[in-house]
Design an enzyme around this catalytic site. Structure first.
Site, short mmCIF file in Angstrom:
data_model
loop_
_atom_site.label_atom_id
_atom_site.label_comp_id
_atom_site.label_asym_id
_atom_site.label_seq_id
_atom_site.Cartn_x
_atom_site.Cartn_y
_atom_site.Cartn_z
N ASP A 160 -17.62 16.76 58.27
CA ASP A 160 -18.00 17.93 59.04
C ASP A 160 -19.21 17.64 59.92
O ASP A 160 -19.92 16.65 59.73
CB ASP A 160 -18.34 19.10 58.11
N TYR A 214 -18.98 11.08 47.07
CA TYR A 214 -19.94 11.82 47.89
C TYR A 214 -21.17 12.14 47.06
O TYR A 214 -21.09 12.36 45.85
CB TYR A 214 -19.34 13.14 48.37
#
Length: 265
Positions: A51, A108
């Site tokens: 994103d 992540y």
């Protein structure tokens, strides 16, 4: 000829990895430089999307070239790319290898700080919160290992054939003295907005505005949520991509510095 590019980038100035019209993306920035070097259009096939504002301390993408390299592409790219994008390795692979479809897992890290700090602003998410229920937050993270269908934790589930994910690792590391947190998650795949939605729920549970039982009802589809809020993007890093045929070392980065005092690996 196919080559993997081992990349890291600071996503602050980009509208994500993926090319989009009328905005600056990491993919387009590197593709433009590759096309300038080779004098013909080059497409980068990335290991996944990120994103706007999200960082990557390790990212893999592949390119197809008409001929074998006879010069140092890593040096040429690093010399001309912006300072917030780095190329660490250029790896020749078989033409059948694919940066996205061959990845067996992705990891992540999401960093949070609770005391305002101008030196962390771009690279860790600031939430001015007190008296968080760390025990409940940790319990919520542990629940992630038992979930198979992450439809309720996806922003756009309709774009996927299925929303099943295999989460192999999930941990919340807390430094109460420094008021810093690290959420780490590893899975075979991730859905749109999934990690930032999870972090938002974890923070709600910590604040007491959402109970652990309500979170369980949401993820099990027994409680419908019309608006899925996302945690802010700047604390999120893609930090590890694994392939069965590559052993890629993790580079020194701001992500490693942020882990100091929050060691979870």
């Amino acid at each position: 000829m196919r080559y993997f590019l081992h990349i890291s980038f600071d996503g602050s100035n980009y509208h994500g990895w993926q090319f989009q019209p009328n905005v600056i993306s990491v993919q387009e920035t590197i593709e433009n430089e590759l096309t300038r070097i080779f004098k013909y259009p080059i497409t980068l096939y990335g290991c996944g999307r990120t994103d706007a504002g999200v960082h990557a301390s390790q990212y893999l993408a592949h390119i197809n070239l008409r001929e074998s390299l006879n010069f140092d592409l890593k040096f040429r790219l690093n010399k001309n790319l912006p300072s917030d994008i780095s190329i660490h390795d250029v790896i020749e692979v078989d033409d059948s290898k694919h940066a996205r479809y061959d990845a067996v897992s992705r990891r992540y890290n999401y960093f949070i700080h609770l005391n305002k700090d101008p030196f962390l602003t771009k690279y860790s998410s600031f939430y001015e919160l007190d008296s968080l229920d760390y025990k409940a937050m940790t319990s919520a993270v542990e629940l992630l290992l038992d979930i198979k269908d992450f439809k309720a934790l996806c922003r756009r589930p309709h774009i996927y054939k299925h929303t099943l994910c295999n989460v192999s690792f999930a941990l919340l590391t807390i430094n109460e003295q420094e008021k810093r947190l690290q959420f780490t998650i590893q899975a075979n795949r991730f859905l749109h907005g999934m990690i930032r939605i999870i972090v938002n729920y974890i923070l709600q549970i910590g604040m007491g505005t959402l109970s652990l039982e309500e979170f369980q009802q949401i993820v099990n589809g027994k409680k419908q949520v019309t608006v899925k809020r996302l945690a802010v993007p700047n604390g999120l890093y893609l930090s590890k991509v694994e392939y069965p045929y590559l052993n890629i070392s993790t580079q020194n980065s701001i992500c490693k510095l942020l882990k100091s005092g929050l060691e979870s690996e």
